[in-house]
Design a protein around this motif. Structure first.
Motif, mmCIF file in Angstrom:
data_model
loop_
_atom_site.group_PDB
_atom_site.id
_atom_site.type_symbol
_atom_site.label_atom_id
_atom_site.label_comp_id
_atom_site.label_asym_id
_atom_site.label_seq_id
_atom_site.Cartn_x
_atom_site.Cartn_y
_atom_site.Cartn_z
ATOM 1 N N GLU A 35 14.967 -4.778 10.097
ATOM 2 C CA GLU A 35 15.461 -5.508 9.601
ATOM 3 C C GLU A 35 16.141 -4.621 8.002
ATOM 4 O O GLU A 35 15.392 -3.373 7.902
ATOM 5 C CB GLU A 35 15.546 -7.242 8.983
ATOM 6 N N GLU A 36 17.233 -4.373 7.893
ATOM 7 C CA GLU A 36 17.805 -3.879 6.170
ATOM 8 C C GLU A 36 17.122 -4.847 5.437
ATOM 9 O O GLU A 36 17.291 -5.497 5.113
ATOM 10 C CB GLU A 36 19.501 -3.557 6.395
ATOM 11 N N ARG A 37 16.354 -3.729 4.861
ATOM 12 C CA ARG A 37 16.014 -4.309 3.444
ATOM 13 C C ARG A 37 15.972 -2.858 2.108
ATOM 14 O O ARG A 37 16.000 -1.532 2.798
ATOM 15 C CB ARG A 37 14.181 -3.974 3.234
ATOM 16 N N THR A 38 16.308 -3.447 1.002
ATOM 17 C CA THR A 38 16.499 -2.932 -0.317
ATOM 18 C C THR A 38 14.967 -1.503 -0.126
ATOM 19 O O THR A 38 14.078 -2.456 -0.639
ATOM 20 C CB THR A 38 16.674 -3.205 -1.518
ATOM 21 N N ALA A 40 16.087 -4.703 20.648
ATOM 22 C CA ALA A 40 14.679 -4.650 20.199
ATOM 23 C C ALA A 40 15.539 -4.473 18.519
ATOM 24 O O ALA A 40 14.277 -4.125 17.920
ATOM 25 C CB ALA A 40 14.283 -3.469 20.921
ATOM 26 N N GLU A 41 16.052 -3.317 18.491
ATOM 27 C CA GLU A 41 16.925 -2.685 16.929
ATOM 28 C C GLU A 41 17.130 -3.851 16.112
ATOM 29 O O GLU A 41 16.286 -3.925 14.804
ATOM 30 C CB GLU A 41 17.691 -1.409 17.428
ATOM 31 N N GLN A 42 18.282 -4.591 16.658
ATOM 32 C CA GLN A 42 18.635 -6.198 15.903
ATOM 33 C C GLN A 42 17.816 -6.857 15.633
ATOM 34 O O GLN A 42 17.273 -7.680 14.667
ATOM 35 C CB GLN A 42 19.964 -6.367 16.934
ATOM 36 N N VAL A 43 16.456 -6.967 16.549
ATOM 37 C CA VAL A 43 15.487 -8.100 16.562
ATOM 38 C C VAL A 43 14.394 -7.729 15.630
ATOM 39 O O VAL A 43 14.189 -8.243 15.177
ATOM 40 C CB VAL A 43 14.983 -9.217 17.771
ATOM 41 N N GLY A 66 14.186 4.212 -10.675
ATOM 42 C CA GLY A 66 14.771 4.084 -10.040
ATOM 43 C C GLY A 66 15.857 3.802 -8.572
ATOM 44 O O GLY A 66 15.981 2.746 -8.281
ATOM 45 N N PRO A 67 16.124 4.872 -7.850
ATOM 46 C CA PRO A 67 16.557 5.032 -7.154
ATOM 47 C C PRO A 67 16.447 4.038 -6.177
ATOM 48 O O PRO A 67 15.729 4.330 -5.362
ATOM 49 C CB PRO A 67 17.067 6.447 -6.786
ATOM 50 N N GLN A 68 17.256 3.434 -5.521
ATOM 51 C CA GLN A 68 17.420 2.539 -4.278
ATOM 52 C C GLN A 68 18.294 2.693 -3.612
ATOM 53 O O GLN A 68 19.443 3.237 -3.121
ATOM 54 C CB GLN A 68 17.889 0.755 -4.769
ATOM 55 N N GLY A 69 17.660 2.525 -2.031
ATOM 56 C CA GLY A 69 18.898 2.017 -0.787
ATOM 57 C C GLY A 69 18.908 1.559 0.314
ATOM 58 O O GLY A 69 17.641 0.284 0.418
ATOM 59 N N THR A 70 18.890 1.676 1.118
ATOM 60 C CA THR A 70 18.457 0.945 2.142
ATOM 61 C C THR A 70 18.092 1.251 4.122
ATOM 62 O O THR A 70 18.176 2.280 3.878
ATOM 63 C CB THR A 70 19.881 -0.392 2.783
ATOM 64 N N ALA A 71 17.265 0.567 4.332
ATOM 65 C CA ALA A 71 16.324 1.451 5.571
ATOM 66 C C ALA A 71 15.905 0.478 6.519
ATOM 67 O O ALA A 71 15.831 -0.827 5.513
ATOM 68 C CB ALA A 71 15.175 1.778 4.546
ATOM 69 N N GLN A 72 15.832 0.424 6.952
ATOM 70 C CA GLN A 72 15.342 -0.304 9.082
ATOM 71 C C GLN A 72 13.954 -0.096 8.734
ATOM 72 O O GLN A 72 13.549 0.396 9.035
ATOM 73 C CB GLN A 72 16.115 -0.047 10.381
ATOM 74 N N VAL A 73 13.786 -1.719 8.792
ATOM 75 C CA VAL A 73 11.879 -1.793 8.483
ATOM 76 C C VAL A 73 11.634 -2.352 9.023
ATOM 77 O O VAL A 73 12.255 -3.719 9.690
ATOM 78 C CB VAL A 73 11.515 -1.921 7.086
ATOM 79 N N PRO A 74 10.793 -2.555 10.325
ATOM 80 C CA PRO A 74 10.263 -3.537 11.085
ATOM 81 C C PRO A 74 9.798 -5.069 10.383
ATOM 82 O O PRO A 74 9.269 -4.960 9.571
ATOM 83 C CB PRO A 74 8.804 -2.288 11.420
ATOM 84 N N PRO A 111 8.305 -4.023 17.360
ATOM 85 C CA PRO A 111 7.323 -3.932 16.490
ATOM 86 C C PRO A 111 6.543 -4.858 16.910
ATOM 87 O O PRO A 111 6.690 -6.218 17.053
ATOM 88 C CB PRO A 111 7.755 -4.594 15.372
ATOM 89 N N ALA A 112 5.294 -4.881 16.012
ATOM 90 C CA ALA A 112 3.949 -5.188 16.547
ATOM 91 C C ALA A 112 4.265 -6.478 16.106
ATOM 92 O O ALA A 112 3.267 -7.290 16.527
ATOM 93 C CB ALA A 112 2.922 -4.156 16.424
ATOM 94 N N GLY A 113 4.442 -6.558 14.872
ATOM 95 C CA GLY A 113 4.542 -8.015 14.926
ATOM 96 C C GLY A 113 5.375 -9.617 14.724
ATOM 97 O O GLY A 113 5.151 -10.734 15.111
ATOM 98 N N ILE A 114 6.366 -8.682 16.295
ATOM 99 C CA ILE A 114 6.981 -10.122 16.700
ATOM 100 C C ILE A 114 6.654 -10.271 17.685
ATOM 101 O O ILE A 114 5.476 -9.811 18.979
ATOM 102 C CB ILE A 114 8.374 -9.219 17.401
ATOM 103 N N ASN A 115 6.697 -11.821 17.606
ATOM 104 C CA ASN A 115 5.878 -12.780 18.688
ATOM 105 C C ASN A 115 6.417 -12.691 20.352
ATOM 106 O O ASN A 115 8.306 -13.265 19.627
ATOM 107 C CB ASN A 115 5.673 -13.784 18.585
ATOM 108 N N LEU A 116 6.083 -12.047 21.250
ATOM 109 C CA LEU A 116 7.113 -12.033 22.549
ATOM 110 C C LEU A 116 6.645 -13.090 23.520
ATOM 111 O O LEU A 116 6.020 -13.022 23.720
ATOM 112 C CB LEU A 116 7.618 -10.680 23.227
#
Length: 323
Positions: A290-293, A284-287, A73-81, A122-127
């Motif tokens: 987010e980084e997730r495992t 846009a990237e910051q908001v 189960g190798p894991q890493g961090t990735a930017q996900v919307p 990303p589409a899920g953000i309410n603006l």
């Protein structure tokens, strides 16, 4: 980082297979040496592929190692919307925004960059969108309809004065109202105000520390858990003409920086169209992300499968069989 590191014990099995393969080959060599008439052996025995005969097994053994890593189960961090967040884009439309120190004008560049920012989220953000001069106006409540926001951005109109404090409170009220409508088990979604302005507060007072000023409003935002990303837009040599006379409209970096600090947000400076576009892209990237495992085992399983197929193909081509 691995989710199930105990799977690495499987490497002992792989090592045992490698030792077994070596032992079998040694045994074959000893059996061959017992054939005393070597000249006759060379004539009757087909010529083998030499060292190439080990390639299929080597590929399979490497594939097994990769399989063990995948099972661990190798894991890493990735930017996900993000799929749950609220952003209020709050734009200054005071008369100073018609200055042409940022061509063709501060307002036109701000509109273009804000539209690009809406597309980058990303589409899920309410603006949502609000504008402010003497008084604030909530043009679009938070929504995932980007076209509605972009249409409102294109209809911004200039007006007199700069009521930064009231603008922050109006954006905060819009966020609270929207959050109360979609509140889930986790509470309202995380929110942020993106405030773009080029000048100092002029209404209701010129002192941003007064009760209705920008600084107390920024502190209210912090208490509500809504940081402000403050963008100071323009240059120190901006001018507009009022009643036929040039009037300096230099940016007010100090006030915007203090607003960001009091709210627990961040301050950004943009003096050109490129600066503003880069600022919005970073936001846009910051908001929006987010980084997730994340689980990386899939790529290891894929590599192992490819090696097994290559091993089988090599065995067929060389006429070998795996022991």
């Amino acid at each position: 980082m691995f989710a199930h590191p105990w799977w690495f014990l499987g490497l002992l099995v792989v090592a045992a297979l490698a030792v077994g393969y070596w032992w079998i080959n040694r045994r074959r060599q000893r059996y061959t040496m017992r054939f005393t008439n070597l000249a006759l052996l060379e004539r009757v025995a087909p010529k083998g592929p030499g060292r190439w005969r080990h390639v299929p097994m080597a590929l399979v053994l490497v594939a097994l190692v990769l399989m063990v890593i995948a099972l661990a189960g190798p894991q890493g961090t990735a930017q996900v919307p993000r799929n749950r967040a609220t952003v209020m884009l709050t734009i200054d439309v005071s008369l100073s925004m018609r200055a042409t120190d940022v061509e063709p004008s501060r307002l036109q560049v701000a509109e273009t960059a804000a539209s690009a920012f809406a597309d980058q989220l990303p589409a899920g953000i309410n603006l949502g969108l609000s504008s402010f001069a003497a008084t604030p106006s909530t043009l679009v409540t938070p929504t995932t309809d980007r076209q509605a926001v972009k249409n409102a951005i294109g209809s911004l109109q200039l007006a007199e004065s700069t009521g930064t404090g009231d603008a922050i409170r109006a954006s905060l009220a819009a966020i609270r109202a929207f959050g109360s409508q979609i509140r889930g088990p986790e509470g309202p979604p995380p929110a942020r105000i993106i405030l773009l302005s080029d000048g100092k507060q002029t209404t209701p007072t010129t002192d941003p520390a007064d009760d209705r000023g920008a600084f107390p409003a920024a502190s209210e935002a912090r208490a509500a858990g809504v940081p402000i990303s403050a963008i100071s837009f323009g240059t120190e040599y901006g001018e507009i003409e009022i009643d036929g006379r040039p009037v300096s409209v230099a940016v007010a970096d100090d006030q915007m920086r203090e607003i960001a600090q009091l709210s627990g947000g961040d301050f950004r400076r943009a003096s050109t169209e490129l600066d503003l576009r880069e600022t919005y892209a970073n936001l846009a990237e910051q908001v929006g992300y987010e980084e997730r495992t994340v689980d990386l085992s899939g790529r290891w399983f894929l590599a192992a499968t490819i090696l097994v197929v290559l091993g089988a193909a090599t065995a067929i081509v060389t006429g070998q069989r795996l022991p």
